[in-house]
Structures are given as C-alpha cells and as structure tokens.
Write a protein that holds these residues in place. Structure first.
Motif, short mmCIF file in Angstrom:
data_model
loop_
_atom_site.label_atom_id
_atom_site.label_comp_id
_atom_site.label_asym_id
_atom_site.label_seq_id
_atom_site.Cartn_x
_atom_site.Cartn_y
_atom_site.Cartn_z
N ASP A 459 0.84 -1.20 0.00
CA ASP A 459 0.00 0.00 0.00
C ASP A 459 0.87 1.25 0.00
OD1 ASP A 459 -2.31 -1.53 0.13
OD2 ASP A 459 -2.24 -1.64 2.32
N GLY A 460 0.24 2.37 -0.23
CA GLY A 460 0.94 3.64 -0.13
C GLY A 460 1.33 4.25 -1.44
N TYR A 461 1.02 3.58 -2.54
CA TYR A 461 1.40 4.10 -3.86
C TYR A 461 0.23 4.72 -4.60
CZ TYR A 461 5.79 1.60 -3.18
OH TYR A 461 7.00 1.17 -2.69
N GLY A 462 -0.83 5.04 -3.87
CA GLY A 462 -1.97 5.70 -4.49
C GLY A 462 -2.68 4.87 -5.54
N GLY A 463 -2.65 3.55 -5.39
CA GLY A 463 -3.31 2.68 -6.35
C GLY A 463 -2.47 2.36 -7.57
N ARG A 464 -1.30 3.00 -7.71
CA ARG A 464 -0.44 2.73 -8.87
C ARG A 464 0.45 1.51 -8.58
NH1 ARG A 464 2.88 7.69 -11.14
NH2 ARG A 464 3.14 6.22 -12.87
N ARG A 465 0.70 0.75 -9.62
CA ARG A 465 1.66 -0.34 -9.51
C ARG A 465 2.74 -0.10 -10.57
NH1 ARG A 465 -3.18 -3.50 -8.70
NH2 ARG A 465 -3.17 -4.33 -10.83
N VAL A 466 3.93 0.26 -10.12
CA VAL A 466 5.05 0.55 -11.01
C VAL A 466 6.20 -0.38 -10.64
CG1 VAL A 466 6.68 2.30 -11.83
CG2 VAL A 466 4.35 2.96 -11.20
N ALA A 467 6.85 -0.94 -11.64
CA ALA A 467 7.96 -1.88 -11.41
C ALA A 467 9.09 -1.61 -12.39
CB ALA A 467 7.47 -3.32 -11.55
N GLY A 468 10.29 -1.96 -11.96
CA GLY A 468 11.45 -1.89 -12.83
C GLY A 468 12.02 -3.27 -13.06
N ILE A 469 12.84 -3.39 -14.09
CA ILE A 469 13.54 -4.65 -14.37
C ILE A 469 14.93 -4.32 -14.88
CG2 ILE A 469 12.35 -4.75 -16.61
CD1 ILE A 469 12.85 -7.76 -16.60
N SER A 470 15.92 -5.04 -14.34
CA SER A 470 17.31 -4.80 -14.71
C SER A 470 17.92 -6.01 -15.39
CB SER A 470 18.15 -4.48 -13.46
OG SER A 470 17.85 -3.20 -12.95
N ALA A 471 18.84 -5.75 -16.30
CA ALA A 471 19.62 -6.81 -16.93
C ALA A 471 21.05 -6.29 -17.10
CB ALA A 471 19.03 -7.21 -18.27
N LEU A 472 22.01 -7.06 -16.63
CA LEU A 472 23.41 -6.66 -16.68
C LEU A 472 24.17 -7.68 -17.52
CD1 LEU A 472 23.78 -6.03 -12.82
CD2 LEU A 472 22.86 -4.47 -14.56
N GLY A 473 24.75 -7.22 -18.61
CA GLY A 473 25.43 -8.14 -19.51
C GLY A 473 26.87 -8.37 -19.10
N MET A 474 27.34 -9.60 -19.32
CA MET A 474 28.75 -9.90 -19.09
C MET A 474 29.64 -9.02 -19.96
SD MET A 474 30.70 -13.60 -19.35
CE MET A 474 29.64 -14.36 -18.13
N SER A 475 29.07 -8.52 -21.05
CA SER A 475 29.81 -7.63 -21.93
C SER A 475 29.98 -6.25 -21.34
CB SER A 475 29.06 -7.49 -23.26
OG SER A 475 27.79 -6.89 -23.04
N GLY A 476 29.30 -5.96 -20.21
CA GLY A 476 29.34 -4.63 -19.61
C GLY A 476 28.16 -3.77 -20.00
N THR A 477 27.28 -4.26 -20.87
CA THR A 477 26.10 -3.49 -21.30
C THR A 477 24.95 -3.73 -20.33
OG1 THR A 477 26.76 -3.63 -23.62
CG2 THR A 477 24.46 -3.11 -23.16
N ASN A 478 24.45 -2.64 -19.76
CA ASN A 478 23.36 -2.70 -18.78
C ASN A 478 22.08 -2.16 -19.39
OD1 ASN A 478 25.41 -3.32 -16.73
ND2 ASN A 478 25.93 -1.14 -16.89
N ALA A 479 20.95 -2.68 -18.94
CA ALA A 479 19.65 -2.20 -19.42
C ALA A 479 18.68 -2.17 -18.25
CB ALA A 479 19.12 -3.10 -20.53
N HIS A 480 17.75 -1.23 -18.31
CA HIS A 480 16.71 -1.14 -17.29
C HIS A 480 15.43 -0.66 -17.97
CE1 HIS A 480 15.44 -0.99 -13.04
NE2 HIS A 480 14.66 0.03 -13.40
N ALA A 481 14.30 -1.17 -17.51
CA ALA A 481 12.99 -0.78 -18.05
C ALA A 481 12.05 -0.51 -16.90
CB ALA A 481 12.44 -1.87 -18.96
N VAL A 482 11.12 0.42 -17.11
CA VAL A 482 10.12 0.78 -16.10
C VAL A 482 8.74 0.49 -16.69
CG1 VAL A 482 9.15 2.64 -14.70
CG2 VAL A 482 11.61 2.57 -15.15
N LEU A 483 7.94 -0.29 -15.96
CA LEU A 483 6.60 -0.66 -16.41
C LEU A 483 5.57 -0.27 -15.36
CD1 LEU A 483 8.69 -3.25 -17.25
CD2 LEU A 483 6.62 -3.83 -18.53
N GLU A 484 4.33 -0.17 -15.81
CA GLU A 484 3.23 0.16 -14.92
C GLU A 484 2.01 -0.67 -15.30
OE1 GLU A 484 0.71 4.05 -13.24
OE2 GLU A 484 2.20 4.29 -14.83
N SER A 485 1.21 -1.01 -14.30
CA SER A 485 -0.04 -1.71 -14.60
C SER A 485 -0.95 -0.80 -15.41
CB SER A 485 -0.73 -2.15 -13.32
OG SER A 485 -1.04 -1.02 -12.52
#
Length: 856
Positions: A459-485
């Motif tokens: 609770d406490g997010y005002g009814g919003r559901r927001v999540a992130g996802i991370s991926a870190l490559g052995m090559s050194g390339t990083n990625a992140h994404a932000v999603l919401e319901s």
C-alpha cells in the motif's frame, strides 16, 4: 496658389495617414501570423517531445520456459508456488554429460550437471510455417521456438498474421549463442552434410530475419547480442523504433538453448557457475549462477494505438535505458555507478519518480561479488535514495526459480513483471528454506525488502503499480525498463461506449465464431480447447472472445464456423460440428453476387435491424443510400466484392441473398428481426467456402479483444540432428533423420524406376494422360525426397507453403534433367502456384521436350 498649396498639404496628410494606417494593419497581420506560427511550432515541439517518451503497451506474450511452462497462465501458476525448474541434463545432450566431473574446476571439465532445461526442443511443426523437414532439421531450435512464441504472442494480441499483408511490424531479438550447427562440425562427412540450409539454419542475424520473413513483417528485423542483457536491450531498441514511427507493432524476443559443452566448461573454469546449478540471488548461500534455457516473445505497440484498436493491454512500458560500465575494474566485473546511472535514465525516460517504484526484478545472478553491488546501486536510486518512499522497495528475481536464461533472461523477467502487475501480487523468489539473506549486504541500512513468500502489492502508492527490471550483460552493457499496470480510463473515449444491454425479453445479440487450421488434427484440437474455454466464459466476456477468434486469427485451409446467442450455444455447436471443409484455394471475391427482392419495406426493416445489432457497420451514407448500395458496402467491408445479381421473384421466401459459384445464403427473409442472425450465418457459410473475410466490423463499440484465449495447436514432430558421440568418434550426421535417409534412398530408387517408366511412356506417346500422370507422380515423390518428408505434400498447397524454396526448386530441376534428359529452367518453378498446377505445367514441359527430341 495658397489654396492649391493647402490642397496639396491636405492630400499629402491624407496619403501619409492612409500609409501609416496600412503599415499598422500590415504589421498587425504579420505579428498575428508570427504568433500563430509560434503556437504551431510550440505544439509541434511538444508533440515531438511527447512522442519520444510516449507510453507503450504490451499486448501479447508467448513463452517456452523450463519446467514445461508453455503459456503465461502456466508461468504465473508456477511463480505462485515455491518449487524450481532445475533438472538433470537431458539424454539428448551427450556432450554436456560427457564433460561433467564433480568437484572443483578441472581442465576440459564442467562440475555442473543440472540446469533449467527446456522439454522436447527437437519437436517442431515445420509444415505450419512452410518449412521442409530437411530445412527444419538443420534449423537452430532457437529460431524454431522463436517462430512458435512469436506466432502465439501475435494471436494473443489479436493481430492476424497474413503473410502477404506486409504488416508494419518490427522484430527485435536477443541472442547470445548459436551452437546447434556445431553438430555438423568435426566429422569426416561434414562437407557432404552441409547444404545451403547450414548457412541459414544458424547465425544470429537469421533469428530475427526468419521471424520477419515467415510472417511477412516489413519493419526492422534486428538480432542483438550483449550477452545476458540481450533481450532487454532488444526491448530498448523496439521502444525507440515504435516511438520514432519505424513500425506500428514490435515483436521483442529472447532465446537461449545450449548444446555445446564448451561454454559450460569455460564458465566452470572461472567458477561463475553454482555447483548445484541454482542461482541463489541475494542469499547467504550464493555461490555462482545456474544456467537455464528459455524462449519468449512479447508484442508491443504505442499505447494510444493499442487503445484505438481495442487490443488487450497487459501492461504499460513507460521507459527504457541502456548504458555500459565503461572503464570499470574488469570487463566482466559489475559496475555499481553505471547500474545506478541506467536506472536513473530509465526513470527519466518514463517520467516516473524513484519513490513510485514498488518492485524491481533484479538481475540477481547470485554471486558474492555481483549481488552486493547491484543491491547497493538499487538502494542508492530507488531505496534509501528516495526519501519519500512509502514502503521498502520489494526486490526479487526469477533466476532462482528457472535459472539464469542468459540472453533470454530479460524477456523471462519482463513477462514475470507483466504478470505481477496484472495480478497485483509479488511472488517469492526464494522461500525461507533456502536460508538467510546475504550477510555481505547491509539490509538494515537499506530500504530494500526481499519477499520470502507471495505478497500483495504494498500500500501507499496511491493505487499505482510501477515496477522496474534490470539486466546486466557480461559484456558490460546494462539495461533497465520501467513498467506500470494498465489503468484504462473509466469512459473509453477512443473505443466508444459499451453497447446497451438487450431489453428484457429480447433475444441476445447473435455471435459468430470462426476457427481454422492447416491440418484436420490441429483443427480438432483447437475446437476442443475452444469448447472448454467457452464452457467457462461468463456472459459479459462472450463478445470479446468471439471478436478475437474471428478477427484476430489468420484463416487456414480447414475451417469451422458456428453461430449462437450464448457461450453455451456456441460451445454446443462447435462440439457437434466435426466437419472441416478443405478449401481449394481462395474464393474469388468477384464471385459474390447480391440478389434483392421487390419488397423494399422488408429490406429496409431488415437492414435497420442489422445496423442496430452491429453498429460498427454503420456509415454516414446509410440514411440516404439505396438499400442495395448499403448491402454492397457491407459486403465490401467484409473483404468481398459484391456484384449486382438477378432480382429475386416476389414469391421467393427470401427478400435478399448472397450467392457465389457453388453456394448461396439468405441475408433477409420475411422476418426482419432474423436479419442479424442470417447475416452471421451467411458469413459463416462464406468462411467455410474459403472466402478471405475481414470481420472486424462485427465487433461492438467498446469491446476489447481478449488476450487469454487458446492459441494454435502445433503438430510437433522430431526435427533433429543427433550430436556426435563424445570422444571425437565420428557418428552419423543425423539421428532420426538418418533413419529417414535410408527411407529417402529407397524412395529415390522407386522414384528412379517410376521416372524410367514415365520416360518410356513419354517416348511412346508424348502428351498422353497416362504419361502426364506418371511424370507428375515422379515430381511429387522427388519433391518429398528432396524435402525429406514422410508423405507427399498436399497438392492444393503452393510450392512455397509446402516448404519449397529456391534451393528446393534447383534440386527438383536437376532431378528432372537427370531422369528425363530435359533441361527445365529454375524460373519455371513458380513458387506461388499450387503443387497440382505446378506439376502439370512441369509435366507437360517435360513431355513436350521429350517428344521433340524423339521426333528429331
């Protein structure tokens, strides 16, 4: 003189005053124009800025994950449990078994004998995708599984894949290895086993390219390799492509299936792998990562477009970012500051504040070095670094359950996050029995929380559901994404208001369901699945189900269509209907004729009932146009071209009907209220007759497509090259296929005998029907031998749909030349012709040339 001077002065004054007035008017006009232009420019700048960060919708998903998980529903049920999908090395991977030696790292050996493996990766339905058995055997299973998951994702999105439509869709795939083709290497017979399919069967570029080719997609097709972050980097590329307008739809996929033991051995030499094959992310027992196989695909589009098309919006992608570690302490060593930077960049792209994120699907490989670095970076941005956070940031990773899927890890985590956002629940990554959290991470000083059992979204997010996802490559390339319901607006202004419920005592609006498949067995399986689904469908969900089945699926040769007023009626009709009519090609649209009777009053009443039941069919000209014109427009909207037919007599039972070569169906009878049902029955009959119908006009306003319906039941068969025996001993290049090779050789001998007989017949009487039948029989048998199929292809299929290509055509012409001493140019093999027509054409060419040589 004085008077003249005064007059001149007055004239000058007037002229000067008029000039000043004109100048003022012109200046005002210029200023107004500049202000208008300035407003337009500012609006355009805002539009461009908005487009660069436009929210995107995930509208479909398909997957194959360890533990036999083949649908999103399977995956979610698995996540809510507490087991894992790690198992022993399958028997069809003898190389991985041969290098295993328990204990610590040893040269040339792997200390790991468990991982998250996929089931039955040798199985595939080549005929469905127009691929021959011969090509399918050499085709990397990663490509094959991407084809299946991409098809399922498109079906779940309600997007029919008609190959010749050239759908404006891009394909973005993450791929790290492609070692299936190594099975043909290091053999004495390597060169003999290699054909053109060896070059296209593997290779990273072919993964995205093949999906685009098979489905007829015209957008960018790109395969990305950044090691373990590959599929999340592919997501970033798709987001940029959609926002720039390069494509309207984007398929984002990742695949990881490993066959060669070499990488396993290498990873063990660096102690990167956990001896028990399990990733224990953020736990005290973390001792390396466990490998896993998997394939997944999601379909994305701009949210505004998805809402306008009534797609099933599963979640909203708000933002993405990609960066590199740069000059860190090692190429493969994680870099905390770089990880924090990529998270901040994704938040900025999403327009989301750090304290609004309730959960992060972490990379979490489960190493004593990597986990503390990642936890520190996430806490610095999203945890303690967000003082206004209402609750500790929940942290988890699916790697602890299914293994680290490497290039497919991002897509597996993405699908998990989508399922979590839809359900509003957070599954545990590792249960309490797996031991305490990593003591090297200062949890007491961080605003991070690792759930050990399934929890509701905090609770406490005002009814919003927001999540992130991370991926870190052995090559050194990083990625992140932000999603919401996805939270649809209360009143959908784009799709329109929901249709009014039928008045008490009136019959429910009739519905039409169409099902089809490439094979009778697949159609029977699809009918069974659909009947089961309909039995569980509540009344208020029937319209989305029917709309999705009839407009969101491609139409194939074997077809069933039924109508009914309820889910139960439709289920019963499908259960009773076991007919699967084979179409002989596509029914020409020009063959449809509209016939009307003289009773214009009945026609007008029936037409009005049709437009009332299906308001999406209405047009501005309906009130003024003649009824026949409106009916023809309706038929054109269904993908038909209607011609005016002979008038119906006044005594006829029907006052309007549609006819075509070989069939007819009433559109209106003398009961106007029956018109909506008669229209659906007529469309059902046209569908069964082979018409290529576009039925989106039957969808009611406000009705969205359903993304949770049964998908196509593939007819899997083994398409496999056996791995050579360990220890360097040369084995046969093919396993199950080799058993078929002996059969193919026998077939070739029989074909040769048939060819000789045909040649003798041709010499005796060129052009005779018996000679033509013998030659066409040879062509069918020879094509089956070339493509290594157990049975001859259906003669109604085109050469292309049967799995033929330029290489197959070349081999067929070579076989013709060898048997008949007749040269046939490859251009004569028209890949678009049905096989029956093509074989007759080639047969007559052979017989004519044979007769000319005999005459000389």
């Amino acid at each position: 003189m004085t008077a003249a001077r005064s007059e001149r002065r007055a004239t000058h004054h007037t002229t000067h005053h008029q000039g000043a007035t004109m100048e003022t008017t012109d200046l005002r006009r210029v200023i107004e124009q500049q202000l208008a232009l300035s407003h337009k420019l500012r609006a355009r700048i805002r539009e461009l800025e908005d487009s660069r960060s436009a929210p995107l919708a995930i509208v479909g998903m398909g997957l194959r994950l360890p533990g036999g998980l083949t649908t999103p529903e399977d995956y979610w049920d698995f996540l809510l449990g507490d087991g894992d999908a790690v198992g022993a090395i399958p028997g069809d991977r003898p190389g991985l078994r041969a290098v295993h030696a328990p204990g610590g790292p040893r040269p040339g050996r792997s200390y790991v004998d468990r991982a998250g493996f996929l089931d039955a990766v040798d199985r595939f339905d080549p005929a469905f995708f127009g691929i021959s058995q011969r090509e399918a055997e050499v085709l990397d299973p990663q490509q094959r599984l991407l084809l299946e998951t991409s098809w399922e994702a498109m079906e779940r999105a309600g997007i029919p894949v008609r190959r010749h439509d050239r759908l404006p869709a891009g394909v973005f795939v993450g791929l790290m290895t492609s070692d299936y083709g190594d099975r043909l290497a290091h053999r004495e017979d390597t060169r003999a086993a290699i054909d053109p399919y060896y070059g296209t069967g593997g290779g990273h570029a072919m993964a995205a390219g093949r999906v685009a080719y098979v489905m007829g997609l015209s957008g960018p097709a790109v395969t990305m390799d950044t090691a373990c972050s590959s599929s999340l980097v592919a997501l970033h590329g798709a987001a940029r492509s959609l926002r720039s307008g390069e494509c309207r739809y984007a398929l984002v996929g990742g695949a990881n299936v490993f066959f060669s033991p070499d990488l396993m051995v290498s990873l063990c030499q660096s102690r990167a792998l956990a001896p028990d094959g399990r990733s224990k992310a953020f736990l005290d027992s973390a001792d390396g990562y466990g490998r896993g196989e998997g394939v997944g695909t999601v379909v994305l589009m701009r949210l505004a477009d998805a809402e306008a098309e009534g797609r099933p919006v599963l979640a909203v992608l708000r933002g993405t970012a990609v960066n590199h570690d740069g000059a860190s302490s090692g190429l493969t060593v994680p870099n905390g500051p770089a990880q924090a930077e990529v998270v901040r960049a994704a938040l900025a792209d999403a327009g989301v504040a750090p304290e609004e994120v309730g959960y992060v699907e972490a990379h979490g490989t489960g190493t004593s070095l990597g986990d503390p670095i990642e936890a520190g970076a996430l806490d610095g941005v999203l945890g303690s670094g967000a003082p206004a956070r209402p609750a500790p940031l929940a942290l988890g990773t699916v790697k602890a359950r299914i293994g680290h899927l490497e290039s497919a890890a991002g897509i597996a985590g993405l699908i998990k996050v989508v399922l979590m956002l839809r359900a509003g629940r957070i599954p545990a990554s590792s249960p309490e029995r797996d031991g305490p959290l990593n003591h090297l991470i200062p949890w007491q000083r961080m605003k991070l929380h690792v759930p050990r059992r399934t929890e509701d979204w905090p609770d406490g997010y005002g009814g919003r559901r927001v999540a992130g996802i991370s991926a870190l490559g052995m090559s050194g390339t990083n990625a992140h994404a932000v999603l919401e319901s996805y939270r649809p607006a209360p009143a959908d202004a784009v799709a329109g208001p929901l249709p009014a419920a039928p008045a008490a005592g009136t019959a429910p609006r009739p519905e039409l369901i169409t099902l089809s498949a490439r094979h009778p067995e697949s159609l029977a399986a699809l009918v069974d699945r659909t009947v089961t689904h309909l039995r569980q469908t509540p009344g208020d969900r029937l319209a989305p189900v029917c709309a999705t089945l009839r407009e969101g699926r491609a139409a194939f040769e074997h077809r069933i269509a039924v109508t009914g007023g309820s889910a139960g009626e439709l289920a019963d009709a499908l259960a009773r209907s076991q007919e699967a009519r084979r179409r002989g090609g596509t029914m020409p649209p020009a063959a449809v004729r509209l016939r009307l009777g003289p009773d214009r009053v009945l026609i007008e009443k029936g037409l009005n009932d049709v437009l009332t039941s299906f308001p999406s069919l209405r047009s501005d000209g309906d009130a003024t146009d003649e009824a026949g014109t409106v009916f023809r427009r309706l038929l054109c909207g269904f993908g038909l071209r209607a011609e005016e037919g002979r008038a119906l007599p006044a005594s006829a039972a029907n006052v309007a009907e549609v006819s075509w070569d070989g069939g007819a169906a009433p559109l209106l009878n003398r009961v106007p209220e029956a018109a909506p049902g008669l229209l659906l029955e007529a469309l059902a009959e046209l569908f069964r007759a082979g018409a290529d119908l576009r039925l989106h006009g039957l969808r009611g306003p406000g009705t969205r497509l359903d993304g949770d319906l049964p998908t196509y039941p593939f007819r899997h068969r083994s398409c496999w090259i056996d791995e050579p025996a360990p220890g360097g001993a040369d084995g046969p290049a093919h396993g199950p296929a080799d058993a078929g090779t002996a059969t193919a050789d026998a077939t070739a001998d029989a074909a040769a005998a048939t060819a000789d007989a045909a040649a003798g017949t041709a010499a005796a009487g060129a052009g005779g029907e018996d000679a033509l039948a013998a030659v066409t029989a040879f062509l069918g048998e020879e094509l089956a031998r070339i493509m290594r199929t157990e049975e001859q292809a259906d003669p109604a299929l085109s050469f292309l749909d049967a799995g033929g290509d330029s290489f197959t055509a070349m081999q067929l012409t070579v076989a013709i030349e060898e048997r008949y001493q007749v040269e046939v140019p490859v251009d004569e093999v028209d890949i678009e012709l049905p096989l029956s027509d093509l074989f007759e054409r080639l047969g007559r060419c052979i017989l004519d040339n044979s007769a000319q040589e005999d005459g000389s």
